[in-house]
Every structure is written in structure tokens, then in C-alpha cells.
Design a protein around this motif. Structure first.
Motif, PDB file in Angstrom:
ATOM      1  N   UNK A  87       0.737  -1.056   0.085  1.00  0.00           N
ATOM      2  CA  UNK A  87      -0.190  -0.055   0.031  1.00  0.00           C
ATOM      3  C   UNK A  87       0.804   1.319   0.070  1.00  0.00           C
ATOM      4  N   UNK A  88       1.731   1.332   0.931  1.00  0.00           N
ATOM      5  CA  UNK A  88       2.703   2.342   0.991  1.00  0.00           C
ATOM      6  C   UNK A  88       3.495   2.647  -0.340  1.00  0.00           C
ATOM      7  N   UNK A  89       3.942   1.459  -1.175  1.00  0.00           N
ATOM      8  CA  UNK A  89       4.740   1.779  -2.343  1.00  0.00           C
ATOM      9  C   UNK A  89       3.833   2.138  -3.303  1.00  0.00           C
ATOM     10  N   UNK A  93       4.403   4.926  -5.835  1.00  0.00           N
ATOM     11  CA  UNK A  93       4.528   4.835  -7.539  1.00  0.00           C
ATOM     12  C   UNK A  93       3.925   3.217  -7.738  1.00  0.00           C
ATOM     13  N   UNK A  94       2.800   3.307  -8.416  1.00  0.00           N
ATOM     14  CA  UNK A  94       2.369   1.833  -8.589  1.00  0.00           C
ATOM     15  C   UNK A  94       3.348   1.235  -9.488  1.00  0.00           C
ATOM     16  N   UNK A  95       4.165   1.834 -10.227  1.00  0.00           N
ATOM     17  CA  UNK A  95       5.163   0.846 -11.015  1.00  0.00           C
ATOM     18  C   UNK A  95       5.977   0.132 -10.094  1.00  0.00           C
ATOM     19  N   UNK A  99       6.878  -3.556 -10.673  1.00  0.00           N
ATOM     20  CA  UNK A  99       8.258  -4.057 -10.957  1.00  0.00           C
ATOM     21  C   UNK A  99       8.550  -5.210  -9.878  1.00  0.00           C
ATOM     22  N   UNK A 100       8.543  -4.856  -8.557  1.00  0.00           N
ATOM     23  CA  UNK A 100       8.682  -6.104  -7.556  1.00  0.00           C
ATOM     24  C   UNK A 100       7.966  -7.274  -7.828  1.00  0.00           C
ATOM     25  N   UNK A 101       6.606  -7.227  -8.145  1.00  0.00           N
ATOM     26  CA  UNK A 101       6.088  -8.317  -8.248  1.00  0.00           C
ATOM     27  C   UNK A 101       6.603  -9.187  -9.583  1.00  0.00           C
TER      28      UNK A 101
END
Length: 382
Positions: A87-89, A93-95, A99-101
Motif C-alpha cells: 500500500x505504501x509503495x 508509485x504503482x510501478x 516491478x517488484x511483483x
């Protein structure tokens, strides 16, 4: 948007001074330091490449269990970061979440190859792909936000399905029977069902872009599948012996697409949803009819052109300009190919080549005129 462009708009009388000042303030508050980001990106890339080079140079000296443990630790760490800070990320930035996923899913996919290397084992490719899909598709579906995650889910499903089909059709089963060929036909079309999931969830999820992209990608798989069936018919492929060419496989494949399209029309009753469902159902119908025109040049070409004419009609109703233009281009290209199939002897003479060139230019001119004259003025979101 640059400050110079805003000033030009003001000087041209397109915006007043108050609007100019608000735009300038907004752009200043949301400015993206692209140069700074590029420097950070180059530095991170250099560190990453250096790390990879060090590991690669000492790969054989690192115990296999240590490598696997580090690999698993990276996956676990990224999973923990995603679920603890999503949620914080996403707010920043949704990106970043995307990117992490995506990186986590990619590490998960490479882990199976790493595991096989360490333990010197091998298996049909569809098996690790299916396990990866079962483990990481839920993560992508729960947290994905845009193209990369949607492409990973749909692309992974398509890859798994066709690796499974390739392995099963090469395996010496003897006479597989009608039930088995029907199952293989269903498997070839199963990724299309993801369009139904995307259509159902896009109005019920806080991440509509992700589900819209998944619906679009699944639809984009259904149309080439039907187009390939029409192409196989013109080549006489359905008359050959083989598991996938069996009529039960074709019947099952087309039925899955038709039912998915009808279900999508019911799940998303708006204009866009009804047209997307109609295209998928039409693709399924083309697959069902393809064996009936096997090795018949003109009927097979007509089936292909009717399919794409239906797509063009749906694009007109839904105001999908790009889809309409693509459909017109596909029909024109198939018409050119059909003329070559019917008059192949013309290509052996200079006069025939001239006529062929004139015909190609004429068809292209008509296609461009039709595309410009009848294409929707603007493209709405699918």
C-alpha cells in the motif's frame, strides 16, 4: 509538459493567465527528474551487472544448496516486501509494486531451471511452467496493476498450454480416443477463458487497468488462434492424421471460445463488453467451421475474411479505431494472398508480375480509403 509549451498556449490565447499559472505550478510539483533517474538507473545496472559477473565467474565453486538457498531467500524477501509495503509503495508509485511483483515472478520461474541444474534432473517443460503458474499467478492476480503482470499471467498460460500440447502429441499413446483429443482441444483454448475473468473483475476491482489488459490479451490470443485455424484449412491440414487435427479437438476448442465469448457478453453487458465477447465467440465459430472448408482455397479465405469483417463491425460499434484498421488490413492481405493462390502461374511471367503489382497497389489503395473513410473518429478503451 514543458513551461515553454504552456507559455505558447497562453500567448496563442488558448488558456488564460490563471490557467497558465496553475499548470506551471502543477508541473513543477509533479516534475520527474528523468536525468537523475537515469543516473540512478545506470548506477544500479552497473552494480547488478558486476554482481552477476562475480557470481558467474565463481558459479561452479559455489555449492548448489547455497545457490538455491540464496535464490529462495531473494524470492522470500521480495514477497515479504510486497505484502508488507504494498500500500505504501503503491501510494508513491504503482510501478514500484509492479516491478517488484514482476521480478519476484521471474525469479520464481528461473528457480525451477536452477533446481534442475543443481540436482541434474529434467522434466517436460510444461510441468515446471504449470507449477510456476499455480504458485505465482495468484500473486500476479492479487497485486498486478498493468501490462507486465497481465502479460505474465496470460503469456504463462499460453506457454504452458502449448508446451503441454507439444509434449502430449509427441508421446506415443497409440489411438488417443475422442475424449483425449477433445481435452487437448480444450487445453489449446483455455487461456481465452482469462478474458472472462478480466471482464468480470474490471468493474469490481480497485485495479481495473490490470483486468482490462488481461481481457485484451486473452482476446488477442483468441483471434490469431481462429485465424490460424482458417489458414490451416486453406493448406489442407485438417485432412492429415494427427491428434490436434482430429475433429473432436477442433469442436472442443471452438466450443470453449464460443461459450467464453457468450459468458463475457453476459458478465460485461456494456457496448465494449458485448463487442469483446462477440469477437471471441466469432473466433470460436470460425474454429468450429474451419474443418468444413479444409483444402478449399476460396471458402477458407472467405471464412477468414468473414471473421475479420465481424471484428471490423464490432470495432465500429465500440469505436475501436485501431482494431478496425487492423481488421481492414488483415482482409486486404488475405485477399492478395488468395489472388496469388488462384493465379500462381501469373508469377512466372513478367506481364503477370506487373499485373500482380498493380493488383496489390489497388487493394492497398482501397484498404487505405476504407480505413480512413469508415474508421471511428476516436478510439475508446476496450
Amino acid at each position: 509538459m514543458s513551461a515553454r509549451k504552456i507559455a505558447e498556449w497562453h500567448d496563442a490565447g488558448l488558456i488564460d493567465a490563471a490557467t497558465r499559472d496553475r499548470l506551471t505550478a502543477y508541473e513543477a510539483a509533479h516534475a520527474r527528474p528523468l536525468l537523475l533517474w537515469a543516473v540512478w538507473g545506470i548506477g544500479a545496472l552497473a552494480i547488478g551487472l558486476g554482481f552477476v559477473s562475480v557470481v558467474a565467474a565463481n558459479w561452479e565453486d559455489i555449492p548448489g544448496l547455497v545457490r538455491l538457498a540464496v535464490h529462495l531467500a531473494l524470492i522470500a524477501g521480495l514477497l515479504g516486501l510486497v505484502f508488507a509495503r504494498e500500500d505504501r509503495l503503491a501510494a508513491k508509485s504503482p510501478w514500484a509494486v509492479e516491478a517488484l511483483v514482476f521480478i519476484t515472478a521471474a525469479l520464481g520461474l528461473t528457480f525451477f531451471g536452477h533446481l534442475g541444474q543443481v540436482y541434474q534432473t529434467s522434466s517436460p517443460l510444461w510441468q515446471p511452467l504449470a507449477v510456476w503458474l499455480a504458485l505465482f499467478a495468484p500473486l500476479l492476480l492479487l497485486t498486478g496493476r498493468s501490462w507486465p503482470s497481465a502479460l505474465a499471467v496470460v503469456g504463462g498460460a499460453v506457454w504452458t498450454a502449448w508446451e503441454y500440447l507439444t509434449f502430449m502429441t509427441d508421446y506415443p499413446f497409440g489411438d488417443p480416443g475422442a475424449a483425449w483429443t477433445a481435452w487437448l482441444g480444450c487445453v489449446s483454448t483455455l487461456p481465452v477463458v482469462l478474458a472472462l475473468a478480466g471482464g468480470w473483475m474490471r468493474a469490481r476491482s480497485p485495479r481495473p487497468d490490470f483486468w482490462r489488459r488481461m481481457e485484451q490479451l486473452a482476446l488477442a490470443y483468441a483471434v490469431p488462434l481462429a485465424s490460424a485455424a482458417c489458414a490451416y484449412a486453406s493448406l489442407g491440414v485438417f485432412g492429415n492424421e494427427g491428434v490436434l487435427e482430429d475433429s473432436m479437438a477442433t469442436l472442443a476448442s471452438g466450443a470453449v471460445a464460443v461459450l467464453t465469448g457468450l459468458a463475457l457478453m453476459a458478465a460485461r453487458p456494456g457496448t465494449s463488453g458485448r463487442m469483446a465477447g462477440a469477437i471471441i465467440a466469432g473466433a470460436g465459430l470460425a474454429i468450429l467451421l474451419a474443418p468444413t472448408v479444409d483444402d478449399l482455397d476460396v471458402p477458407a479465405a472467405l471464412l477468414f475474411m468473414v471473421l475479420w469483417a465481424g471484428i471490423a463491425a464490432a470495432a465500429l460499434v465500440a469505436s475501436w479505431r485501431g482494431v478496425f484498421q487492423l481488421a481492414v488490413a488483415a482482409i486486404a492481405l488475405r485477399l492478395i494472398i488468395l489472388s496469388f493462390e488462384l493465379a500462381a502461374d501469373l508469377l512466372t511471367s513478367g506481364f503477370g508480375l506487373i499485373l500482380s503489382g498493380v493488383m496489390i497497389l489497388a487493394v492497398a489503395w482501397v484498404a487505405v480509403r476504407v480505413s480512413k473513410r469508415f474508421a471511428p473518429p476516436s478510439e475508446a478503451e476496450a
